[in-house]
Each structure stands twice: as C-alpha cells, then as structure tokens.
Design an enzyme around this catalytic site. Structure first.
Site, PDB file in Angstrom:
ATOM      1  N   ALA A  24       0.674  -1.546  -0.206  1.00 23.12           N
ATOM      2  CA  ALA A  24      -0.090  -0.083   0.057  1.00 23.12           C
ATOM      3  C   ALA A  24       0.928   0.852   0.174  1.00 23.12           C
ATOM      4  O   ALA A  24       0.766   2.191  -0.449  1.00 23.12           O
ATOM      5  CB  ALA A  24      -0.521   0.173   0.902  1.00 23.12           C
ATOM      6  N   GLY A 106      10.247  -2.164  19.032  1.00 21.29           N
ATOM      7  CA  GLY A 106      12.084  -2.418  19.206  1.00 21.29           C
ATOM      8  C   GLY A 106      12.990  -0.778  17.952  1.00 21.29           C
ATOM      9  O   GLY A 106      13.286  -0.342  17.624  1.00 21.29           O
ATOM     10  N   THR A 128       3.119  -5.967  14.286  1.00 26.29           N
ATOM     11  CA  THR A 128       3.893  -7.368  15.102  1.00 26.29           C
ATOM     12  C   THR A 128       3.108  -8.587  15.275  1.00 26.29           C
ATOM     13  O   THR A 128       2.045  -7.762  15.812  1.00 26.29           O
ATOM     14  CB  THR A 128       5.048  -6.690  16.440  1.00 26.29           C
ATOM     15  OG1 THR A 128       4.900  -7.098  17.243  1.00 26.29           O
ATOM     16  CG2 THR A 128       4.689  -5.794  17.040  1.00 26.29           C
ATOM     17  N   ILE A 129       3.488  -9.005  15.890  1.00 23.40           N
ATOM     18  CA  ILE A 129       2.226 -10.018  16.237  1.00 23.40           C
ATOM     19  C   ILE A 129       1.542  -9.748  17.886  1.00 23.40           C
ATOM     20  O   ILE A 129       0.440 -10.315  18.049  1.00 23.40           O
ATOM     21  CB  ILE A 129       2.546 -11.776  16.055  1.00 23.40           C
ATOM     22  CG1 ILE A 129       3.187 -12.003  16.735  1.00 23.40           C
ATOM     23  CG2 ILE A 129       2.331 -12.488  14.407  1.00 23.40           C
ATOM     24  CD1 ILE A 129       3.003 -13.615  16.885  1.00 23.40           C
ATOM     25  N   ASP A 130       2.278  -9.386  18.400  1.00 27.01           N
ATOM     26  CA  ASP A 130       2.566  -8.881  19.728  1.00 27.01           C
ATOM     27  C   ASP A 130       1.149  -8.430  20.552  1.00 27.01           C
ATOM     28  O   ASP A 130       0.789  -8.252  21.149  1.00 27.01           O
ATOM     29  CB  ASP A 130       4.070  -8.612  20.412  1.00 27.01           C
ATOM     30  CG  ASP A 130       4.517  -9.647  20.025  1.00 27.01           C
ATOM     31  OD1 ASP A 130       3.885 -10.815  20.410  1.00 27.01           O
ATOM     32  OD2 ASP A 130       5.670  -9.554  20.499  1.00 27.01           O
ATOM     33  N   LYS A 216     -14.937 -32.593  35.124  1.00 26.22           N
ATOM     34  CA  LYS A 216     -14.037 -32.205  34.046  1.00 26.22           C
ATOM     35  C   LYS A 216     -13.392 -32.996  33.373  1.00 26.22           C
ATOM     36  O   LYS A 216     -12.648 -33.688  33.415  1.00 26.22           O
ATOM     37  CB  LYS A 216     -13.048 -30.996  35.170  1.00 26.22           C
ATOM     38  CG  LYS A 216     -12.567 -30.265  34.182  1.00 26.22           C
ATOM     39  CD  LYS A 216     -13.967 -28.903  34.148  1.00 26.22           C
ATOM     40  CE  LYS A 216     -13.373 -27.833  32.913  1.00 26.22           C
ATOM     41  NZ  LYS A 216     -13.857 -27.083  32.838  1.00 26.22           N
TER      42      LYS A 216
HETATM   43  P1  ATP Z   1       8.640  -8.051  17.449  1.00 24.48           P
HETATM   44  O1  ATP Z   1       7.961  -7.296  18.354  1.00 24.48           O
HETATM   45  O2  ATP Z   1       8.545  -8.573  16.742  1.00 24.48           O
HETATM   46  O3  ATP Z   1       9.998  -8.591  18.038  1.00 24.48           O
HETATM   47  P2  ATP Z   1      10.769  -5.307  17.063  1.00 24.48           P
HETATM   48  O4  ATP Z   1      10.299  -4.092  15.623  1.00 24.48           O
HETATM   49  O5  ATP Z   1      10.079  -4.819  18.398  1.00 24.48           O
HETATM   50  O6  ATP Z   1       9.452  -6.351  16.550  1.00 24.48           O
HETATM   51  P3  ATP Z   1      12.899  -5.642  17.712  1.00 24.48           P
HETATM   52  O7  ATP Z   1      14.274  -6.555  18.198  1.00 24.48           O
HETATM   53  O8  ATP Z   1      12.973  -5.066  19.678  1.00 24.48           O
HETATM   54  O9  ATP Z   1      11.985  -6.154  17.005  1.00 24.48           O
HETATM   55  O10 ATP Z   1      14.129  -4.046  17.248  1.00 24.48           O
HETATM   56  C1  ATP Z   1      14.436  -4.653  15.809  1.00 24.48           C
HETATM   57  C2  ATP Z   1      15.543  -3.859  15.434  1.00 24.48           C
HETATM   58  O11 ATP Z   1      15.535  -2.658  16.195  1.00 24.48           O
HETATM   59  C3  ATP Z   1      16.617  -4.389  16.589  1.00 24.48           C
HETATM   60  O12 ATP Z   1      17.433  -5.283  15.564  1.00 24.48           O
HETATM   61  C4  ATP Z   1      17.799  -2.673  16.387  1.00 24.48           C
HETATM   62  O13 ATP Z   1      18.201  -2.314  15.510  1.00 24.48           O
HETATM   63  C5  ATP Z   1      16.352  -1.435  16.522  1.00 24.48           C
HETATM   64  N1  ATP Z   1      16.562  -1.256  17.842  1.00 24.48           N
HETATM   65  C6  ATP Z   1      15.520  -1.975  18.510  1.00 24.48           C
HETATM   66  N2  ATP Z   1      15.927  -1.395  19.986  1.00 24.48           N
HETATM   67  C7  ATP Z   1      16.611  -0.476  19.062  1.00 24.48           C
HETATM   68  C8  ATP Z   1      17.114   0.890  20.810  1.00 24.48           C
HETATM   69  N3  ATP Z   1      17.349   0.858  21.805  1.00 24.48           N
HETATM   70  N4  ATP Z   1      18.115   2.054  19.161  1.00 24.48           N
HETATM   71  C9  ATP Z   1      17.851   1.710  18.097  1.00 24.48           C
HETATM   72  N5  ATP Z   1      17.532   1.172  17.543  1.00 24.48           N
HETATM   73  C10 ATP Z   1      16.360   0.021  17.421  1.00 24.48           C
END
Ligand code: ATP
Length: 321
Positions: A24, A106, A128-130, A216
């Site tokens: 999209a 993240g 994210t699936i969460d 049960k």
């Molecule tokens: P999911 O919820 O599916 O795990 P996510 O995006 O939260 O997905 P993460 O592994 O936490 O997955 O983050 C993905 C990438 O984002 C990391 O590998 C890193 O490159 C970047 N990232 C995460 N946290 C930080 C941070 N505090 N500072 C800079 N980059 C970050």
C-alpha cells in the site's frame, strides 16, 4: 512541503500483513507520482546499501503472503549513533527524503532515534504479532497470529477431551499477554497466564484437582512465554495434581501464514495513510487503530510508553472460567 522520493522497510520480527502494508505504501506513492524505494532486510539494508527503486509490479502477488518480501532483521549496528548516521547518509545519497518503517516497538524506537539525531522524516507502522504498541488497539499481524493459535487450541481440545488431559499451550509474548489472552478467551481456555498479572500455580493446581473430582473432562491452560515456561508449568501441574498433562509449544508457526482479512485490510489502510503523511512532509508519527478507526500517534510517545493489557480482558477471562 511535498516529498519526491521516499523509502519503505520492514524490521524486527516478521508478521502477516507486512506485505500488504508495504504494498500500500508503494502503490500510494506511485499513484501520487512519488519515487519509492524498498530497503531489504531491515536496518541491515540501510547500512549495507541494499535498496532498490520500486515499481508497481514489485509488489504484485504478495498481499496474500505472510512474512515480508523485503526481508527483515534484527540489527545491532543500528543501536549505535554511528550506525544510524551511516544509514542516514545512505538515504541522502539516493535523494530519499522520508522513510516509512514497519515493525514492532524496538524498530520504532530505532526509527525515532534516527529522526531525532538526523532530522530524517519518519512515519512508523506497528508491525508485530504481539499487539503491544502503545496508542494503538491493533498491530499488523496480530489477528492472523491469534487465529493460528485458535486453530491449535481447537485441535488440542479434541485430543484433551478424548483422554481427559490437562493441556498447557505456550504461545508467543515475552512482555505482552495480548495473544495469550484473546486466543485463550476465544478458545475457551480455563486458565490464561500472562506476564502482566501474577498467578498462584499451587492454587490453580488445587482448583484443577477439585474440578476433575467433579467430573471435568479436560483443562486447557494458555501461557504467554513471558509468564513462564510451558514445559516447566506442565511438569509442575503433573507432579502436583497427578493429572495426565501434556505440553505444546506453538513456536514460530504463530508468525507465519496467509494474513487474515482484517490484517490485509487494516495493513492496506495504514500503508496508504503512512505514504500520504510522509509525502506531505509529516514526520514522527505512527499510524494505528483506535475504536476501529485509523489514528495517528506521536512516534516518541509510542516508544516511550508501555501498552497495558486491557483489564476488561483479564476480568472476562476470570468470569468465563
Ligand atoms: P517484534 O515486536 O516483532 O520483536 P521489534 O521491532 O520490537 O519487533 P526488536 O528486535 O526489538 O524487534 O527491534 C528490531 C531492530 O530495531 C533491532 O534489531 C535494532 O536494529 C532496532 N532497535 C531496537 N531497539 C533499538 C534501540 N533502543 N535503539 C536503536 N535501535 C533499536
């Protein structure tokens, strides 16, 4: 301000519907006459200059697929200011003026730092699936993952009932119990264990023994991985109650599969909004859903706040037990 060249990437854990969202973004940008680049393999692609200009056909035949055609990754180098500066320079070198990041909290945190440090315009989409991104009721992929778990619960219930077993099903969710909660409620689980709420396993075991004495036939326990190991919980229940107990750990099956209608439609809506916003010069926002409508959330608020599990779900789980 109207941007002439943007890029889109997926990052973090893959989730069903990421393809629909990226598609999209690409098709909206092209419709608006804006150049659009795809970045491969998350932040790695930004650092390794692994990116390409996209045409409409690059996103053909992907809306029905799980995973992400752009690839995704976790990237340590992105966590350093030097890494992010290099990523910024690689974007600028190609004349890319704005970036859409599809990923979990993240990934969005990494994007918010890029924006703060370099001024690169950023629009995020919660992928994210969460379902754990603050400010949004929904994240791309959570519906398909919940449906995958329901399918497993239905099958496990058949065998549990046949053998009068206790089944412990471990599902994904290190910090968020949303998947366990909604799949447990809709799968009719007797116990739903989530990281957000303490539980008393001895009391649960006593309840189980009493329930079996009253006739049960079987009991289903859904546990989010962040609330404890399914194997250990199952072992404890078996020893304490002497009930025939089996453990199933669903694992990465939860991430895959053809996206549900909800994930496809919502991801498409979010992708369109993200492209229009970044093209028009907006930045530092995440698009999500609230009460069934698309909403925009401040990017920094989204990453600096922790989403709470809806207390109504926790109440409902207890009432329906
Ligand atoms: P999911 O919820 O599916 O795990 P996510 O995006 O939260 O997905 P993460 O592994 O936490 O997955 O983050 C993905 C990438 O984002 C990391 O590998 C890193 O490159 C970047 N990232 C995460 N946290 C930080 C941070 N505090 N500072 C800079 N980059 C970050």
């Amino acid at each position: 301000m109207s941007l002439k060249s943007i890029a889109v990437m997926t990052s973090g854990g893959d989730s069903p519907g990421m393809n629909a969202a990226a598609r999209a973004v690409v098709r909206t940008a092209l419709f608006e006459g804006v150049k659009v680049w795809g970045i491969n393999n998350g932040y790695h692609g930004l650092l390794d200059e692994d990116m390409f200009e996209m045409q409409s056909k690059n996103v053909s035949d992907i809306i029905q697929r799980g995973g992400t055609f752009l690839g995704t990754a976790r990237c340590k180098r992105w966590e350093t200011p030097e890494g992010r500066r290099l990523g910024y320079e690689n974007l600028k070198k190609r004349g890319i003026e704005g970036l859409v990041v599809i990923g979990g909290d993240g990934s969005l945190r990494g994007a918010s730092l890029l924006s703060k440090e370099t001024g690169m315009p950023i629009v995020g989409l919660p992928g994210t699936i969460d379902n754990d991104v603050w400010g949004s009721d929904y994240t791309i992929g959570c519906d398909t993952a919940a449906n995958t778990i329901i399918d497993a619960i239905n099958k496990l219930r058949d065998t549990a009932s046949a053998h009068r077993r206790v089944i412990v099903l471990e599902v994904m969710g290190h910090h968020s119990g949303w998947l366990a909660m909604v799949s447990g409620i809709s799968g009719g689980a007797e116990y739903i264990l989530v990281p957000e709420e303490p539980y008393d396993l001895d009391a649960i075991c006593n309840d189980m023994s009493e329930a079996y004495k009253k006739g049960k036939r079987y009991i289903m326990v859904v546990v989010a991985e962040g609330a404890g190991s399914g194997q250990e919980i199952g072992k404890y229940i078996a020893e304490k109650t002497q009930l025939d107990t089996r453990v199933s750990v669903l694992g990465h099956i939860q991430r895959g599969g053809s996206p549900s209608v909800i994930d496809r439609v919502r991801a498409s809506q979010l992708g369109e909004k993200a492209a229009l916003a970044i093209i028009s010069g907006l930045s530092d926002i995440v698009f999500g859903f609230s009460k069934g409508r698309v909403v925009s959330i401040d990017l920094h608020d989204a990453v600096n706040n922790k989403k709470k599990l809806d207390p109504e779900y926790m109440h409902l789980a207890k009432v329906l037990f």
